[in-house]
Design a protein around this motif. Structure first.
Motif, PDB file in Angstrom:
ATOM      1  N   GLN A 104       1.126  -1.285  -0.462  1.00 31.71           N
ATOM      2  CA  GLN A 104      -0.093   0.188  -0.251  1.00 31.71           C
ATOM      3  C   GLN A 104       0.724   1.329   0.235  1.00 31.71           C
ATOM      4  O   GLN A 104       1.765   1.453   0.821  1.00 31.71           O
ATOM      5  N   ILE A 106       1.345   6.134  -0.911  1.00 30.38           N
ATOM      6  CA  ILE A 106       0.604   7.493  -1.511  1.00 30.38           C
ATOM      7  C   ILE A 106       1.317   7.868  -2.753  1.00 30.38           C
ATOM      8  O   ILE A 106       2.618   7.889  -2.715  1.00 30.38           O
ATOM      9  N   THR A 119       5.563   6.223  -5.252  1.00 28.45           N
ATOM     10  CA  THR A 119       5.062   6.072  -4.520  1.00 28.45           C
ATOM     11  C   THR A 119       5.643   5.866  -3.279  1.00 28.45           C
ATOM     12  O   THR A 119       6.603   4.583  -2.937  1.00 28.45           O
ATOM     13  N   LEU A 122       3.730   2.024   2.587  1.00 29.70           N
ATOM     14  CA  LEU A 122       2.763   2.938   4.145  1.00 29.70           C
ATOM     15  C   LEU A 122       3.889   1.470   4.634  1.00 29.70           C
ATOM     16  O   LEU A 122       3.319   1.693   6.547  1.00 29.70           O
ATOM     17  N   ASN A 170      -5.411  -1.848  -6.920  1.00 26.74           N
ATOM     18  CA  ASN A 170      -4.650  -0.872  -6.889  1.00 26.74           C
ATOM     19  C   ASN A 170      -3.884  -0.166  -5.765  1.00 26.74           C
ATOM     20  O   ASN A 170      -4.902  -0.215  -4.697  1.00 26.74           O
ATOM     21  N   ARG A 171      -3.497  -0.376  -5.612  1.00 25.67           N
ATOM     22  CA  ARG A 171      -2.537  -0.250  -4.080  1.00 25.67           C
ATOM     23  C   ARG A 171      -2.380   1.476  -3.362  1.00 25.67           C
ATOM     24  O   ARG A 171      -1.886   2.265  -2.569  1.00 25.67           O
ATOM     25  N   ASN A 172      -2.592   2.380  -4.336  1.00 29.81           N
ATOM     26  CA  ASN A 172      -2.754   3.997  -4.094  1.00 29.81           C
ATOM     27  C   ASN A 172      -3.230   4.306  -3.241  1.00 29.81           C
ATOM     28  O   ASN A 172      -4.880   4.046  -3.921  1.00 29.81           O
ATOM     29  N   GLN A 173      -3.435   4.280  -1.865  1.00 35.19           N
ATOM     30  CA  GLN A 173      -4.288   4.432  -0.598  1.00 35.19           C
ATOM     31  C   GLN A 173      -4.793   6.182  -0.827  1.00 35.19           C
ATOM     32  O   GLN A 173      -5.831   6.757  -0.521  1.00 35.19           O
ATOM     33  N   ALA A 178      -9.524   3.090  -4.869  1.00 33.17           N
ATOM     34  CA  ALA A 178      -7.415   2.914  -3.959  1.00 33.17           C
ATOM     35  C   ALA A 178      -8.449   1.557  -3.569  1.00 33.17           C
ATOM     36  O   ALA A 178     -10.086   1.148  -3.341  1.00 33.17           O
ATOM     37  N   ASN A 179      -7.596   0.190  -3.652  1.00 35.76           N
ATOM     38  CA  ASN A 179      -8.090  -1.003  -3.511  1.00 35.76           C
ATOM     39  C   ASN A 179      -8.881  -1.872  -4.287  1.00 35.76           C
ATOM     40  O   ASN A 179      -9.545  -3.058  -4.054  1.00 35.76           O
TER      41      ASN A 179
END
Length: 198
Positions: A104, A106, A119, A122, A170-173, A178-179
């Motif tokens: 995960q 951002i 990215t 986290l 999708n790992r961009n929180q 997202a997700n």
């Protein structure tokens, strides 16, 4: 100052065909970790704290699915065959593995000076994972022989339980989606076939 350690072992078992049955099995455990010991090992320090001493999991893509990080610390395989009365063969194949990492993060804005976006992770790579994967396939066949020739009709079922384990998200929180799931295991498939030998 960058290096990678790999430690692992594999146990295997094989029973050759006798008394109308055969089986093979294996269990593998792997631990691959990446290390960056000093600034001489990298140019961008953004994720070093999450990578250093964490699992080695290279990103790959296939069949149009992105964001798959291949790393399973354990893997189990079982396969076997039993010959029923009337020489009907029943075979099964099981595969199980740990879920791949789900890093995960951002996505940053453009950082300027040619650095572009990146990215920010986290969690240490490998700490958060997708669900474990388990699949089972079956095959039933019987050979009919005519002198030196044979015809073998067969029924094969792939992903018998019709599992829908998630393979990619999708790992961009920070994204609105997202997700969101972008890939799952292929659904159950039943195949009928005939093999002819002469």
């Amino acid at each position: 100052d960058r290096y990678r350690n790999f430690n692992g072992f594999e146990l295997t078992f094989q029973k050759r065909y006798a008394n109308r049955w055969q089986m093979s099995a294996s269990y593998a455990y792997n631990d691959a970790k990446d290390y960056w010991d000093s600034p001489a090992a990298y140019e961008d320090p953004t994720n070093i704290a999450q990578w250093h001493g964490a699992q080695y999991a290279p990103e790959t893509s296939g069949s149009g699915i992105g964001g798959i990080f291949q790393n399973a610390k354990w893997l189990v395989k079982l396969s076997g065959r039993y010959t029923l009365p009337y020489d009907i063969n029943l075979a099964a194949n099981y595969n199980g593995r740990q879920g791949y990492p789900f890093p995960q993060g951002i996505l940053t804005r453009n950082r300027g000076s040619g650095a572009g976006t990146t990215t920010v992770l986290l969690d240490p790579l490998g700490d958060v994972r997708l669900a474990n994967l388990h699949t089972l396939d079956l095959r039933i066949d019987k050979a009919f022989r005519f002198g030196g020739r044979s015809i073998t009709p067969a029924i094969e079922i792939f992903n018998l339980s019709n599992t829908n384990t998630v393979l990619a998200m999708n790992r961009n929180q920070a994204a609105a989606n997202a997700n969101r799931v972008s890939g799952i295991v292929a659904p159950r498939v039943v195949r009928f076939g005939v093999q002819v030998r002469f």
